[in-house]
Design an enzyme around this catalytic site. Structure first.
Site, PDB file in Angstrom:
ATOM      1  N   TYR A  10     -45.666 -44.847  34.502  1.00 61.55           N
ATOM      2  CA  TYR A  10     -46.886 -45.066  33.703  1.00 61.55           C
ATOM      3  C   TYR A  10     -47.991 -44.056  34.072  1.00 61.55           C
ATOM      4  O   TYR A  10     -48.402 -43.231  33.250  1.00 61.55           O
ATOM      5  CB  TYR A  10     -47.344 -46.516  33.902  1.00 61.55           C
ATOM      6  CG  TYR A  10     -48.747 -46.839  33.447  1.00 61.55           C
ATOM      7  CD1 TYR A  10     -49.201 -46.477  32.173  1.00 61.55           C
ATOM      8  CD2 TYR A  10     -49.628 -47.530  34.286  1.00 61.55           C
ATOM      9  CE1 TYR A  10     -50.497 -46.800  31.759  1.00 61.55           C
ATOM     10  CE2 TYR A  10     -50.902 -47.863  33.880  1.00 61.55           C
ATOM     11  CZ  TYR A  10     -51.343 -47.485  32.614  1.00 61.55           C
ATOM     12  OH  TYR A  10     -52.612 -47.802  32.212  1.00 61.55           O
ATOM     13  N   ILE A  11     -48.451 -44.099  35.305  1.00 64.37           N
ATOM     14  CA  ILE A  11     -49.582 -43.230  35.672  1.00 64.37           C
ATOM     15  C   ILE A  11     -49.131 -41.773  35.746  1.00 64.37           C
ATOM     16  O   ILE A  11     -49.822 -40.859  35.288  1.00 64.37           O
ATOM     17  CB  ILE A  11     -50.233 -43.721  36.991  1.00 64.37           C
ATOM     18  CG1 ILE A  11     -50.787 -45.145  36.772  1.00 64.37           C
ATOM     19  CG2 ILE A  11     -51.337 -42.771  37.427  1.00 64.37           C
ATOM     20  CD1 ILE A  11     -51.427 -45.774  37.990  1.00 64.37           C
ATOM     21  N   ASP A  30     -38.109 -37.758  39.614  1.00 60.23           N
ATOM     22  CA  ASP A  30     -38.214 -39.221  39.459  1.00 60.23           C
ATOM     23  C   ASP A  30     -36.806 -39.800  39.584  1.00 60.23           C
ATOM     24  O   ASP A  30     -35.856 -39.210  39.069  1.00 60.23           O
ATOM     25  CB  ASP A  30     -38.797 -39.530  38.067  1.00 60.23           C
ATOM     26  CG  ASP A  30     -39.343 -40.948  37.944  1.00 60.23           C
ATOM     27  OD1 ASP A  30     -40.529 -41.089  37.607  1.00 60.23           O
ATOM     28  OD2 ASP A  30     -38.573 -41.910  38.159  1.00 60.23           O
ATOM     29  N   TYR A 149     -48.059 -53.453  50.462  1.00 63.33           N
ATOM     30  CA  TYR A 149     -48.286 -52.329  49.553  1.00 63.33           C
ATOM     31  C   TYR A 149     -49.492 -51.496  50.009  1.00 63.33           C
ATOM     32  O   TYR A 149     -49.408 -50.275  50.167  1.00 63.33           O
ATOM     33  CB  TYR A 149     -48.493 -52.861  48.133  1.00 63.33           C
ATOM     34  CG  TYR A 149     -49.035 -51.832  47.188  1.00 63.33           C
ATOM     35  CD1 TYR A 149     -48.306 -50.688  46.877  1.00 63.33           C
ATOM     36  CD2 TYR A 149     -50.306 -51.972  46.608  1.00 63.33           C
ATOM     37  CE1 TYR A 149     -48.814 -49.729  46.018  1.00 63.33           C
ATOM     38  CE2 TYR A 149     -50.811 -51.020  45.751  1.00 63.33           C
ATOM     39  CZ  TYR A 149     -50.068 -49.899  45.461  1.00 63.33           C
ATOM     40  OH  TYR A 149     -50.579 -48.945  44.623  1.00 63.33           O
ATOM     41  N   PHE A 177     -58.737 -48.072  41.276  1.00 62.31           N
ATOM     42  CA  PHE A 177     -59.034 -49.478  41.061  1.00 62.31           C
ATOM     43  C   PHE A 177     -58.062 -49.946  39.962  1.00 62.31           C
ATOM     44  O   PHE A 177     -56.893 -49.617  40.044  1.00 62.31           O
ATOM     45  CB  PHE A 177     -60.541 -49.666  40.823  1.00 62.31           C
ATOM     46  CG  PHE A 177     -61.263 -49.607  42.168  1.00 62.31           C
ATOM     47  CD1 PHE A 177     -61.287 -48.426  42.912  1.00 62.31           C
ATOM     48  CD2 PHE A 177     -61.825 -50.736  42.732  1.00 62.31           C
ATOM     49  CE1 PHE A 177     -61.870 -48.379  44.194  1.00 62.31           C
ATOM     50  CE2 PHE A 177     -62.417 -50.698  44.003  1.00 62.31           C
ATOM     51  CZ  PHE A 177     -62.435 -49.525  44.720  1.00 62.31           C
ATOM     52  N   LEU A 198     -52.777 -57.513  33.919  1.00 58.78           N
ATOM     53  CA  LEU A 198     -53.557 -58.396  33.047  1.00 58.78           C
ATOM     54  C   LEU A 198     -53.545 -57.974  31.573  1.00 58.78           C
ATOM     55  O   LEU A 198     -53.159 -58.780  30.706  1.00 58.78           O
ATOM     56  CB  LEU A 198     -55.012 -58.456  33.577  1.00 58.78           C
ATOM     57  CG  LEU A 198     -55.969 -59.303  32.741  1.00 58.78           C
ATOM     58  CD1 LEU A 198     -55.538 -60.759  32.751  1.00 58.78           C
ATOM     59  CD2 LEU A 198     -57.399 -59.170  33.266  1.00 58.78           C
ATOM     60  N   PHE A 216     -54.759 -66.723  36.022  1.00 62.80           N
ATOM     61  CA  PHE A 216     -54.604 -67.164  37.412  1.00 62.80           C
ATOM     62  C   PHE A 216     -55.951 -67.375  38.107  1.00 62.80           C
ATOM     63  O   PHE A 216     -56.556 -66.421  38.580  1.00 62.80           O
ATOM     64  CB  PHE A 216     -53.791 -66.144  38.211  1.00 62.80           C
ATOM     65  CG  PHE A 216     -52.401 -65.924  37.682  1.00 62.80           C
ATOM     66  CD1 PHE A 216     -51.560 -67.001  37.425  1.00 62.80           C
ATOM     67  CD2 PHE A 216     -51.922 -64.636  37.444  1.00 62.80           C
ATOM     68  CE1 PHE A 216     -50.278 -66.801  36.948  1.00 62.80           C
ATOM     69  CE2 PHE A 216     -50.637 -64.428  36.966  1.00 62.80           C
ATOM     70  CZ  PHE A 216     -49.812 -65.511  36.719  1.00 62.80           C
ATOM     71  N   GLY A 292     -53.227 -63.728  47.187  1.00 64.18           N
ATOM     72  CA  GLY A 292     -53.601 -62.360  47.564  1.00 64.18           C
ATOM     73  C   GLY A 292     -54.588 -61.685  46.623  1.00 64.18           C
ATOM     74  O   GLY A 292     -54.858 -60.495  46.795  1.00 64.18           O
ATOM     75  N   ASP A 293     -55.127 -62.390  45.637  1.00 66.87           N
ATOM     76  CA  ASP A 293     -56.104 -61.776  44.731  1.00 66.87           C
ATOM     77  C   ASP A 293     -57.520 -61.893  45.299  1.00 66.87           C
ATOM     78  O   ASP A 293     -58.063 -63.002  45.374  1.00 66.87           O
ATOM     79  CB  ASP A 293     -56.088 -62.489  43.363  1.00 66.87           C
ATOM     80  CG  ASP A 293     -54.989 -62.011  42.443  1.00 66.87           C
ATOM     81  OD1 ASP A 293     -54.462 -60.906  42.668  1.00 66.87           O
ATOM     82  OD2 ASP A 293     -54.670 -62.737  41.477  1.00 66.87           O
TER      83      ASP A 293
HETATM   84  N1  UFG Z   1     -54.070 -61.902  35.967  1.00 62.68           N
HETATM   85  C1  UFG Z   1     -53.896 -63.062  35.237  1.00 62.68           C
HETATM   86  N2  UFG Z   1     -52.760 -63.193  34.493  1.00 62.68           N
HETATM   87  C2  UFG Z   1     -51.797 -62.222  34.427  1.00 62.68           C
HETATM   88  C3  UFG Z   1     -51.982 -61.026  35.184  1.00 62.68           C
HETATM   89  C4  UFG Z   1     -53.125 -60.912  35.951  1.00 62.68           C
HETATM   90  O1  UFG Z   1     -54.753 -63.941  35.255  1.00 62.68           O
HETATM   91  O2  UFG Z   1     -50.784 -62.404  33.729  1.00 62.68           O
HETATM   92  C5  UFG Z   1     -55.293 -61.728  36.782  1.00 62.68           C
HETATM   93  C6  UFG Z   1     -55.000 -61.547  38.254  1.00 62.68           C
HETATM   94  O3  UFG Z   1     -54.860 -62.769  38.895  1.00 62.68           O
HETATM   95  C7  UFG Z   1     -56.208 -60.735  38.699  1.00 62.68           C
HETATM   96  C8  UFG Z   1     -56.556 -59.889  37.472  1.00 62.68           C
HETATM   97  O4  UFG Z   1     -55.939 -60.543  36.374  1.00 62.68           O
HETATM   98  O5  UFG Z   1     -57.260 -61.589  38.959  1.00 62.68           O
HETATM   99  C9  UFG Z   1     -56.029 -58.459  37.546  1.00 62.68           C
HETATM  100  O6  UFG Z   1     -54.659 -58.492  37.850  1.00 62.68           O
HETATM  101  P1  UFG Z   1     -53.673 -57.241  37.721  1.00 62.68           P
HETATM  102  O7  UFG Z   1     -52.320 -57.704  38.152  1.00 62.68           O
HETATM  103  O8  UFG Z   1     -53.815 -56.637  36.379  1.00 62.68           O
HETATM  104  O9  UFG Z   1     -54.276 -56.203  38.747  1.00 62.68           O
HETATM  105  P2  UFG Z   1     -54.523 -56.346  40.316  1.00 62.68           P
HETATM  106  O10 UFG Z   1     -56.011 -56.324  40.503  1.00 62.68           O
HETATM  107  O11 UFG Z   1     -53.809 -57.471  40.943  1.00 62.68           O
HETATM  108  O12 UFG Z   1     -53.749 -55.072  40.815  1.00 62.68           O
HETATM  109  C10 UFG Z   1     -54.295 -53.786  40.811  1.00 62.68           C
HETATM  110  C11 UFG Z   1     -53.150 -52.783  40.694  1.00 62.68           C
HETATM  111  C12 UFG Z   1     -52.209 -52.894  41.867  1.00 62.68           C
HETATM  112  C13 UFG Z   1     -53.010 -52.747  43.131  1.00 62.68           C
HETATM  113  C14 UFG Z   1     -54.133 -53.734  43.170  1.00 62.68           C
HETATM  114  C15 UFG Z   1     -54.999 -53.527  44.342  1.00 62.68           C
HETATM  115  O13 UFG Z   1     -52.464 -52.995  39.498  1.00 62.68           O
HETATM  116  O14 UFG Z   1     -51.233 -51.895  41.797  1.00 62.68           O
HETATM  117  O15 UFG Z   1     -54.951 -53.595  42.007  1.00 62.68           O
HETATM  118  O16 UFG Z   1     -55.851 -54.581  44.562  1.00 62.68           O
HETATM  119  F1  UFG Z   1     -52.255 -52.954  44.208  1.00 62.68           F
END
Ligand code: UFG
Length: 330
Positions: A10-11, A30, A149, A177, A198, A216, A292-293
């Site tokens: 992707y990126i 890759d 990670y 981010f 998300l 979530f 872990g969020d």
């Molecule tokens: N979320 C939902 N439902 C979903 C997916 C996500 O509610 O189906 C929420 C998550 O709980 C979080 C927010 O949306 O609160 C963002 O979630 P993402 O999974 O989109 O992104 P993250 O912040 O968890 O992850 C990003 C990068 C990772 C990296 C991380 C570092 O995608 O690769 O930031 O904190 F490791």
């Protein structure tokens, strides 16, 4: 010639486009475990100043495979994306992450040194900061990752510092981010299996056969109870990599930069924006917190603006609209 590891992902693939449009020729390396050959084919079709000169299927965990790339092509610099990046999986299976991300990068750096390639732009992450002490997070914020990670990415950042001191290998580490959106011309897109992010998850739920979107956690100490993130558009992100490359080409010292917008949006805000853009009422299941969020992650992006001359321009709406246009093609 620029070597792009993970260029079929992707990126990585979006960066290949920006590199080619900036006039760089690119070699993609890759293993196609998470990247897609269809993405490489789409990249090859793009008519830009630069070209995909070669695609080599190989794995960084195999030193000979990466060495062969440097034997075959005169590489000037490397942009290194190839990595696993799922937080939950990294905690469950750290061995997989340490071998792929850390050992794989050690092989890459070893090959670079033996072919006297001394410039690398590295895909790092906000996850190296861990639970923030303050927001917006600047680059001086302590790096205390809370998952494997993030630890692998921090280890690599530290390794790169040592390799600069000992061998003069210059690196720029870009701490992303939340990367959002796709190529505005929809030549490539976001294609993860399974999808955990998300925006694509909300959008996928609007198509027939899509799963109901799961939100979530609605009890975080934030404005509306949902997590706040800093969504940086993929094309803006890719521009930063070209600027980082030029910075190194112009003799810049080893450094690290946050890539974000200085602004946060909550999950509910993203959800509402998706409803507005798709014109659909999106069904949602409210779930408990995902492990872990952190509640809030927002970048302070001043350093990248000042040192690299970077200026992210695209809004969350533009990112979501491009992602929606991409999802419609799937
Ligand atoms: N979320 C939902 N439902 C979903 C997916 C996500 O509610 O189906 C929420 C998550 O709980 C979080 C927010 O949306 O609160 C963002 O979630 P993402 O999974 O989109 O992104 P993250 O912040 O968890 O992850 C990003 C990068 C990772 C990296 C991380 C570092 O995608 O690769 O930031 O904190 F490791």
């Amino acid at each position: 010639m620029i070597l792009v590891t993970g260029g079929a992902g992707y990126i990585g693939s979006h960066n290949v486009i920006t590199l080619m449009e900036s006039g760089y020729d690119v070699v993609i390396f890759d293993n196609l475990e998470l990247g897609h050959i269809e993405t490489v084919e789409a990249l090859r079709k793009i008519d830009a100043k630069g070209k995909v000169v070669d695609f080599i299927k190989g794995d960084l965990q195999n030193y000979n495979e990466i060495c062969d790339v440097f034997k075959k092509h005169k590489i000037d610099s490397v942009i290194h994306f190839a990595a696993y990046s799922q937080v939950a999986e990294s905690v469950k299976n750290p061995q997989k992450y340490y071998f792929n991300n850390v050992f794989g990068t050690l092989n890459l750096l070893k090959a670079m040194l033996s072919f006297d390639v001394k410039k690398i732009v590295f895909s790092s992450t906000a996850a190296t900061y861990g639970e923030p002490d303050y927001v917006p997070i600047d680059e001086n914020h302590p790096q205390v990752p809370i998952n494997t990670y993030g630890k692998t990415k921090l280890m690599i950042e530290n390794i790169m510092d040592d390799y600069d001191k000992a061998y003069g290998l210059k690196s720029v580490r870009l701490r992303y981010f939340n990367v959002a959106g796709v190529d505005s011309k929809i030549r490539v897109g976001e294609w993860h299996e399974p999808e955990t992010h998300l925006i694509p998850n909300i959008l996928k739920s609007t198509f027939s056969g899509g799963k109901t979107f799961q939100m979530f956690g609605t009890d975080y100490p934030t404005k509306d109870g949902t997590c706040v993130r800093d969504y940086i558009n993929i094309e803006d992100l890719a521009n930063a990599h070209v600027l980082a490359l030029k910075y190194l080409e112009n003799g810049g010292v080893t450094s690290f930069f946050n890539l974000g917008t200085n602004e946060g949006n909550s999950v509910k805000e993203v959800f509402t924006t998706c409803e507005k853009i798709t014109g659909k009422q999106i069904p949602v299941d409210i779930k408990g917190r995902r492990e872990g969020d952190p509640a809030i992650l927002i970048a302070d992006n001043k350093k990248a603006k000042e040192v690299l001359g970077w200026n992210p321009e695209k809004s969350l709406e533009e990112s979501i609209l491009s992602a929606y246009n991409w999802e419609k093609t799937l």
